[in-house]
Design a protein around this motif. Structure first.
Motif, PDB file in Angstrom:
ATOM      1  N   THR A   1      15.323 -13.197  -1.953  1.00  0.00           N
ATOM      2  CA  THR A   1      14.632 -11.917  -2.359  1.00  0.00           C
ATOM      3  C   THR A   1      13.453 -11.835  -2.144  1.00  0.00           C
ATOM      4  OG1 THR A   1      16.669 -11.375  -3.580  1.00  0.00           O
ATOM      5  CG2 THR A   1      14.795  -9.730  -3.678  1.00  0.00           C
ATOM      6  N   PHE A   2      12.730 -11.020  -1.486  1.00  0.00           N
ATOM      7  CA  PHE A   2      11.387 -10.749  -1.276  1.00  0.00           C
ATOM      8  C   PHE A   2      10.947  -9.386  -1.815  1.00  0.00           C
ATOM      9  CE2 PHE A   2      12.496 -14.550   0.693  1.00  0.00           C
ATOM     10  CZ  PHE A   2      11.277 -15.635   0.475  1.00  0.00           C
ATOM     11  N   ILE A   3       9.841  -9.181  -2.596  1.00  0.00           N
ATOM     12  CA  ILE A   3       9.672  -7.824  -2.861  1.00  0.00           C
ATOM     13  C   ILE A   3       7.815  -7.432  -2.361  1.00  0.00           C
ATOM     14  CG2 ILE A   3       9.072  -5.979  -4.564  1.00  0.00           C
ATOM     15  CD1 ILE A   3      11.160  -7.390  -6.428  1.00  0.00           C
ATOM     16  N   PHE A   4       7.918  -6.170  -1.789  1.00  0.00           N
ATOM     17  CA  PHE A   4       6.562  -5.926  -1.284  1.00  0.00           C
ATOM     18  C   PHE A   4       6.054  -4.544  -1.816  1.00  0.00           C
ATOM     19  CE2 PHE A   4       4.493  -3.321   2.198  1.00  0.00           C
ATOM     20  CZ  PHE A   4       3.367  -3.877   2.325  1.00  0.00           C
ATOM     21  N   GLU A   5       5.056  -4.321  -1.997  1.00  0.00           N
ATOM     22  CA  GLU A   5       4.385  -2.980  -2.513  1.00  0.00           C
ATOM     23  C   GLU A   5       2.862  -2.751  -1.841  1.00  0.00           C
ATOM     24  OE1 GLU A   5       5.652  -1.062  -6.333  1.00  0.00           O
ATOM     25  OE2 GLU A   5       5.765  -2.911  -6.698  1.00  0.00           O
ATOM     26  N   GLU A   6       2.500  -1.839  -1.179  1.00  0.00           N
ATOM     27  CA  GLU A   6       1.294  -1.666  -0.701  1.00  0.00           C
ATOM     28  C   GLU A   6       1.088  -0.192  -0.393  1.00  0.00           C
ATOM     29  OE1 GLU A   6      -1.628  -2.329  -0.584  1.00  0.00           O
ATOM     30  OE2 GLU A   6      -2.110  -3.410   1.018  1.00  0.00           O
ATOM     31  N   GLN A   7      -0.283   0.267  -0.104  1.00  0.00           N
ATOM     32  CA  GLN A   7      -0.548   1.474  -0.019  1.00  0.00           C
ATOM     33  C   GLN A   7      -1.153   1.597   1.376  1.00  0.00           C
ATOM     34  OE1 GLN A   7      -2.808   3.669  -2.785  1.00  0.00           O
ATOM     35  NE2 GLN A   7      -3.692   5.037  -1.460  1.00  0.00           N
ATOM     36  N   ALA A   8      -0.259   2.597   2.161  1.00  0.00           N
ATOM     37  CA  ALA A   8      -0.806   2.780   3.655  1.00  0.00           C
ATOM     38  C   ALA A   8      -2.116   3.696   3.793  1.00  0.00           C
ATOM     39  CB  ALA A   8       0.476   3.530   4.493  1.00  0.00           C
TER      40      ALA A   8
ATOM     41  N   THR B   1      10.639   3.209  -8.125  1.00  0.00           N
ATOM     42  CA  THR B   1       9.211   2.840  -7.585  1.00  0.00           C
ATOM     43  C   THR B   1       8.637   4.423  -7.363  1.00  0.00           C
ATOM     44  OG1 THR B   1       9.556   2.568  -5.393  1.00  0.00           O
ATOM     45  CG2 THR B   1       9.422   0.593  -6.783  1.00  0.00           C
ATOM     46  N   ASN B   2       7.359   4.505  -7.328  1.00  0.00           N
ATOM     47  CA  ASN B   2       6.832   5.742  -7.002  1.00  0.00           C
ATOM     48  C   ASN B   2       6.120   6.006  -5.455  1.00  0.00           C
ATOM     49  OD1 ASN B   2       4.380   4.183  -7.176  1.00  0.00           O
ATOM     50  ND2 ASN B   2       3.364   5.264  -8.412  1.00  0.00           N
ATOM     51  N   ALA B   3       7.019   4.876  -4.790  1.00  0.00           N
ATOM     52  CA  ALA B   3       6.708   4.838  -3.300  1.00  0.00           C
ATOM     53  C   ALA B   3       7.260   6.043  -2.714  1.00  0.00           C
ATOM     54  CB  ALA B   3       7.173   3.602  -2.704  1.00  0.00           C
ATOM     55  N   THR B   4       6.802   6.662  -1.794  1.00  0.00           N
ATOM     56  CA  THR B   4       7.160   7.523  -0.886  1.00  0.00           C
ATOM     57  C   THR B   4       7.919   7.070   0.196  1.00  0.00           C
ATOM     58  OG1 THR B   4       4.988   7.848   0.181  1.00  0.00           O
ATOM     59  CG2 THR B   4       5.409   9.434  -1.416  1.00  0.00           C
ATOM     60  N   ILE B   5       7.712   5.657   0.666  1.00  0.00           N
ATOM     61  CA  ILE B   5       8.319   4.930   1.831  1.00  0.00           C
ATOM     62  C   ILE B   5       8.914   3.906   1.149  1.00  0.00           C
ATOM     63  CG2 ILE B   5       8.027   3.829   4.032  1.00  0.00           C
ATOM     64  CD1 ILE B   5       5.390   5.364   4.162  1.00  0.00           C
ATOM     65  N   GLN B   6      10.332   3.944   1.261  1.00  0.00           N
ATOM     66  CA  GLN B   6      11.207   2.778   0.624  1.00  0.00           C
ATOM     67  C   GLN B   6      11.872   2.170   1.827  1.00  0.00           C
ATOM     68  OE1 GLN B   6      13.244   4.840  -1.943  1.00  0.00           O
ATOM     69  NE2 GLN B   6      11.728   5.266  -3.550  1.00  0.00           N
ATOM     70  N   TYR B   7      12.044   0.613   1.745  1.00  0.00           N
ATOM     71  CA  TYR B   7      12.676  -0.155   3.029  1.00  0.00           C
ATOM     72  C   TYR B   7      13.665  -1.032   2.104  1.00  0.00           C
ATOM     73  CZ  TYR B   7       9.880   1.902   6.880  1.00  0.00           C
ATOM     74  OH  TYR B   7       9.329   2.321   7.625  1.00  0.00           O
ATOM     75  N   TYR B   8      14.867  -1.179   2.803  1.00  0.00           N
ATOM     76  CA  TYR B   8      15.631  -2.194   2.440  1.00  0.00           C
ATOM     77  C   TYR B   8      15.870  -3.217   3.598  1.00  0.00           C
ATOM     78  CZ  TYR B   8      19.113  -4.932  -0.242  1.00  0.00           C
ATOM     79  OH  TYR B   8      19.970  -5.810  -1.077  1.00  0.00           O
ATOM     80  N   PHE B   9      15.262  -4.476   3.843  1.00  0.00           N
ATOM     81  CA  PHE B   9      15.339  -5.028   4.867  1.00  0.00           C
ATOM     82  C   PHE B   9      16.348  -6.255   4.694  1.00  0.00           C
ATOM     83  CE2 PHE B   9      10.976  -3.920   5.347  1.00  0.00           C
ATOM     84  CZ  PHE B   9      10.745  -3.539   6.524  1.00  0.00           C
TER      85      PHE B   9
ATOM     86  N   GLY C   1      -2.454   6.834   2.718  1.00  0.00           N
ATOM     87  CA  GLY C   1      -2.350   7.186   1.051  1.00  0.00           C
ATOM     88  C   GLY C   1      -1.140   7.001   0.545  1.00  0.00           C
ATOM     89  N   GLU C   2      -0.055   7.138   1.580  1.00  0.00           N
ATOM     90  CA  GLU C   2       1.234   6.909   0.978  1.00  0.00           C
ATOM     91  C   GLU C   2       1.585   5.409   0.562  1.00  0.00           C
ATOM     92  OE1 GLU C   2       4.451   9.443   3.452  1.00  0.00           O
ATOM     93  OE2 GLU C   2       3.164   8.387   4.936  1.00  0.00           O
ATOM     94  N   LYS C   3       2.543   5.086  -0.495  1.00  0.00           N
ATOM     95  CA  LYS C   3       2.673   3.942  -1.166  1.00  0.00           C
ATOM     96  C   LYS C   3       4.125   3.460  -0.596  1.00  0.00           C
ATOM     97  CE  LYS C   3       3.571   1.420  -5.345  1.00  0.00           C
ATOM     98  NZ  LYS C   3       3.505   1.304  -6.856  1.00  0.00           N
ATOM     99  N   ILE C   4       4.147   2.109  -0.004  1.00  0.00           N
ATOM    100  CA  ILE C   4       5.235   1.582   0.577  1.00  0.00           C
ATOM    101  C   ILE C   4       5.823   0.664  -0.540  1.00  0.00           C
ATOM    102  CG2 ILE C   4       6.075   0.188   2.657  1.00  0.00           C
ATOM    103  CD1 ILE C   4       3.504   1.192   4.156  1.00  0.00           C
ATOM    104  N   ALA C   5       7.251   0.561  -0.492  1.00  0.00           N
ATOM    105  CA  ALA C   5       8.026  -0.299  -1.180  1.00  0.00           C
ATOM    106  C   ALA C   5       8.924  -0.889  -0.256  1.00  0.00           C
ATOM    107  CB  ALA C   5       8.304   0.199  -2.716  1.00  0.00           C
ATOM    108  N   ALA C   6       9.123  -2.138  -0.463  1.00  0.00           N
ATOM    109  CA  ALA C   6      10.293  -2.745   0.227  1.00  0.00           C
ATOM    110  C   ALA C   6      10.814  -4.143  -0.447  1.00  0.00           C
ATOM    111  CB  ALA C   6       9.815  -3.287   1.756  1.00  0.00           C
ATOM    112  N   ILE C   7      12.202  -4.303  -0.245  1.00  0.00           N
ATOM    113  CA  ILE C   7      12.921  -5.376  -0.531  1.00  0.00           C
ATOM    114  C   ILE C   7      13.457  -6.156   0.898  1.00  0.00           C
ATOM    115  CG2 ILE C   7      15.022  -6.121  -1.724  1.00  0.00           C
ATOM    116  CD1 ILE C   7      14.433  -4.368  -3.960  1.00  0.00           C
ATOM    117  N   LEU C   8      13.301  -7.415   0.802  1.00  0.00           N
ATOM    118  CA  LEU C   8      13.890  -8.192   1.845  1.00  0.00           C
ATOM    119  C   LEU C   8      14.828  -9.014   1.459  1.00  0.00           C
ATOM    120  CD1 LEU C   8      13.847  -9.490   4.717  1.00  0.00           C
ATOM    121  CD2 LEU C   8      11.945 -10.906   3.803  1.00  0.00           C
ATOM    122  N   LYS C   9      16.104  -9.107   1.993  1.00  0.00           N
ATOM    123  CA  LYS C   9      17.195  -9.878   1.383  1.00  0.00           C
ATOM    124  C   LYS C   9      17.648 -10.781   2.826  1.00  0.00           C
ATOM    125  CE  LYS C   9      19.270  -9.416  -1.856  1.00  0.00           C
ATOM    126  NZ  LYS C   9      18.792  -9.923  -3.496  1.00  0.00           N
ATOM    127  N   THR C  10      17.502 -12.224   2.476  1.00  0.00           N
ATOM    128  CA  THR C  10      17.896 -13.292   3.648  1.00  0.00           C
ATOM    129  C   THR C  10      18.996 -13.928   3.314  1.00  0.00           C
ATOM    130  OG1 THR C  10      16.672 -15.188   2.387  1.00  0.00           O
ATOM    131  CG2 THR C  10      15.392 -13.619   4.107  1.00  0.00           C
TER     132      THR C  10
END
Length: 293
Positions: free
Chosen positions: A201-208, A247-255, A211-220
């Protein structure tokens, strides 16, 4: 040093840069290949690590511009590379980092690739080359007809060849996630924002830049069953969804990196995603194959 390090394919690039008087030199990929009288490897068209300012006996391409007094400052893959002349550059390996001294800064500096990342990429490419050679050397064999001893010996060779395969899968999967996010949101770099939570499991958070915040989880991790999650996997998936949703991220990904996992989520657990976008790697990069995007 230059005479030994730069023998071979990349010596013409060293000679070319050494003669240049301009501080900034921009060469297209085609021009570099014309200078070398040879094609650049595929990795030069895909990975920032290949263009890292790392002087090592293994990465002879970097020695070509470093010994000529230049550093790579910007790479537009498949298009061009910007070389910048520096007055002095000392690259020191310390705690697996590339340390710079007396470099001329740019407005938007390119983050150096760590030795660990360079070595991981090089190790994987060597392993794949060795695997290709293994199959070639054993293409004449029919393992189902061979003795148990012979089968065991072959599998021992295979295990030595592909040791720590999960670590390699994790590394390549994080590279794919980076490629997807960098292209979609034009981020400068995301490597330092990826945190490993557990083995798979890998977690990512960053601001584009918007100004939108991106949050993601990667499962391998691959699924335990072919048609559904095991109870423990189901619990982990639901926990991951809750974590992203909180999270307060407006963009959320599950990879995910396994097509079977993607299909299970799509068929049986789609309702738990909410606003989370499910992305299958590497297919999403080639044909935008995703559940929401």
């Amino acid at each position: 040093m230059a005479g030994y390090t730069l023998q071979g394919k990349y010596f013409p690039l060293y000679e070319y840069l050494l003669k240049q008087k301009e501080r900034h030199i921009v060469l297209t990929f085609e021009e570099i290949e014309e200078i070398l009288h040879a094609k650049l490897p595929k990795s030069a068209y895909k990975y920032q690590a290949w263009w890292g300012n790392t002087r090592s006996g293994t990465y002879v391409q970097a020695a070509a511009w470093i010994e000529a007094g230049f550093r790579v400052d910007l790479v537009q893959f498949g298009r061009c590379v910007e070389f910048v002349k520096v007055s002095k550059e000392i690259l020191t390996k310390k705690k697996n980092k590339v340390m710079r001294e007396a470099l001329t800064p740019k407005t938007t500096p390119v983050e150096d690739t760590t030795f660990t990342e360079m070595e991981s990429f090089h190790r994987i490419t060597q392993k794949m080359d060795a695997a290709q050679q293994f199959f070639k050397n054993n293409s004449y064999r029919h393992f189902s007809e061979e003795s148990l001893v012979s089968q065991f010996e072959v599998f021992c060779q295979w295990r030595r060849l592909f040791g720590k395969i999960e670590q390699d899968v994790n590394y390549l999967a994080t590279q794919l996630m980076q490629a997807f996010l960098l292209e979609k949101y034009h981020l400068e770099s995301i490597h330092s924002h990826i945190k490993q939570q557990d083995e798979y499991t890998f977690i990512f958070e960053e601001q584009a830049s918007t100004g939108e915040k991106i949050a993601a989880i990667l499962k391998t991790t691959p699924p335990a069953l072919s048609s559904d999650f095991a109870p423990s996997q189901r619990s982990i998936f639901l926990q991951d969804c809750r974590l992203l949703s909180r999270t307060n991220a407006t963009i959320q990904y599950y990879f995910v990196s396994d097509a079977c996992i993607f299909n299970i989520i799509e068929k049986k657990y789609k309702q738990y995603l909410g606003t989370i976008q499910l992305i299958l790697l590497p297919k999403a990069i080639t044909d935008q194959h995703s559940l929401h995007a």
